[in-house]
Enzyme design. Structure first.
Site, short mmCIF file in Angstrom:
data_model
loop_
_atom_site.label_atom_id
_atom_site.label_comp_id
_atom_site.label_asym_id
_atom_site.label_seq_id
_atom_site.Cartn_x
_atom_site.Cartn_y
_atom_site.Cartn_z
CG HIS A 1 48.04 38.45 44.43
ND1 HIS A 1 47.44 38.87 45.60
CD2 HIS A 1 47.12 37.68 43.81
CE1 HIS A 1 46.23 38.36 45.68
NE2 HIS A 1 46.00 37.64 44.60
CG ASP B 1 48.54 41.49 47.44
OD1 ASP B 1 49.17 41.73 46.40
OD2 ASP B 1 47.70 40.58 47.54
CB SER C 1 42.71 38.20 44.41
OG SER C 1 42.96 37.06 45.18
#
Length: 327
Positions: free
Chosen positions: A170, A200, A279
């Site tokens: 993402h 992810d 992230s």
């Protein structure tokens, strides 16, 4: 009877005495005189025995000296464990050791990179045909990661010293141009070479790398337990590199994005602070080994900030995304 001659060790010989009248001999005088010690050859001594004797004497003197010193030393006491602990505490207060968090960060810091993506020009490299294209979503719809405006910032970790980098899908999804910044400040364009949407995860390859690039050490999560200390390293809100510390809160967790569009399973739950920008960064144990890739945070409110619950994809899944054999 003739008397046995006596010999002297003196080099000088005495002058012969003047002739005198012969004394009258008694029965005792008639017996031959016993030879003196000078006339008897000395018994040969053994050098080994002589050295052993001196060594014994020396050892005895040293022992007596130590006993005497202890006996006469004022206020002498037997050293106890309490005394040793106090001495160690004084030494640590004077010159404290680095914390376990600091050691773990020092081990992983050379492998952490900043990842940036944007739309780029129309002729920028597109994603590989083997990778499903993911349209850029509106801010706030990327699971637990940071929102994706026209310029997205996240974190990655080098897993192979040829410039292979792990991050979150993402973070880079929809970007036509990717740039990574290494720990030494050097920058390079990067391309997406692999993806694992169900976890992810994305794999990047930097086009140019530093000469001394260091790949992170990865460790199996098989022996990971709740309560184990970990750190999260990344670029929260673009600030960094930043390090936060905490513990593993749980294992085999599930997470679904607030919009319910993505469900992640078999996650590591941790409480080291993580915010948008973390992230794709590594979750690291105290020995400096990567056990997970930070991928989501849970906040029941509309605020996309950390409230104490973060999630990471186990490194086994991340390694599989990069085509590396399992541990």
């Amino acid at each position: 009877m003739r008397k046995a001659p006596l010999y002297s060790r003196s080099p000088r010989q005495p002058s012969p005495p003047a002739p005198a009248a012969a004394p009258r001999l008694t029965p005792e005088d008639a017996a031959p005189a016993a030879p003196t010690a000078a006339a008897v050859p000395a018994k040969r001594r053994s050098p080994w025995r002589e050295r052993a004797a001196w060594a014994t004497v020396g050892l005895l003197l040293v022992t007596l000296g130590a006993v005497g010193q202890r006996a006469f030393a004022p206020g002498s006491q037997v050293l106890t464990q309490k005394d040793i602990d106090a001495s160690v505490r004084r030494s640590l207060e004077k010159d404290p050791l680095p914390s376990a968090y600091a050691k773990a960060h020092a081990a992983i810091a050379p492998s952490v990179v900043r990842v940036e993506g944007d739309d780029g020009p129309d002729d920028a490299p597109a994603q590989p045909q083997s990778t499903p294209k993911t349209a850029k979503k509106k801010p706030g719809t990327e699971g637990g990661g940071p929102p994706l405006p026209n310029h997205a910032t996240g974190t990655g970790v080098v897993i192979v010293d040829n410039g292979t980098i792990l991050t979150n899908l993402h973070v880079v999804a929809g970007s036509k141009r990717l740039k990574v910044t290494f720990a030494d400040g050097s920058e390079s364009e990067a391309t997406l070479v692999g993806a694992q949407p169900e976890h992810d995860l994305a794999v990047l390859r930097a086009r140019s790398i530093p000469d001394d690039l260091v790949a992170a050490t990865m460790r199996s999560t098989a022996d990971l337990q709740p309560g184990d200390e970990v750190i999260a390293v990344g670029f929260p809100f673009g600030i960094g590199p930043s390090v936060s510390g905490g513990v593993v809160s749980g294992l085999k967790r599930e997470f679904r994005s607030p919009q319910g569009q993505r469900k992640l399973t078999n996650l590591i739950q941790f409480d080291a602070a993580a915010n948008p920008g973390n992230s794709g960064g590594p979750l690291v144990t105290m020995d400096g080994s990567v056990v997970g890739i930070v991928t989501a945070i849970l906040n029941p409110s509309e605020q996309r900030t950390f409230i104490g619950i973060g999630f990471a994809v186990p490194i086994e899944n991340a390694a599989a995304a990069a085509g590396m054999p399992p541990f």
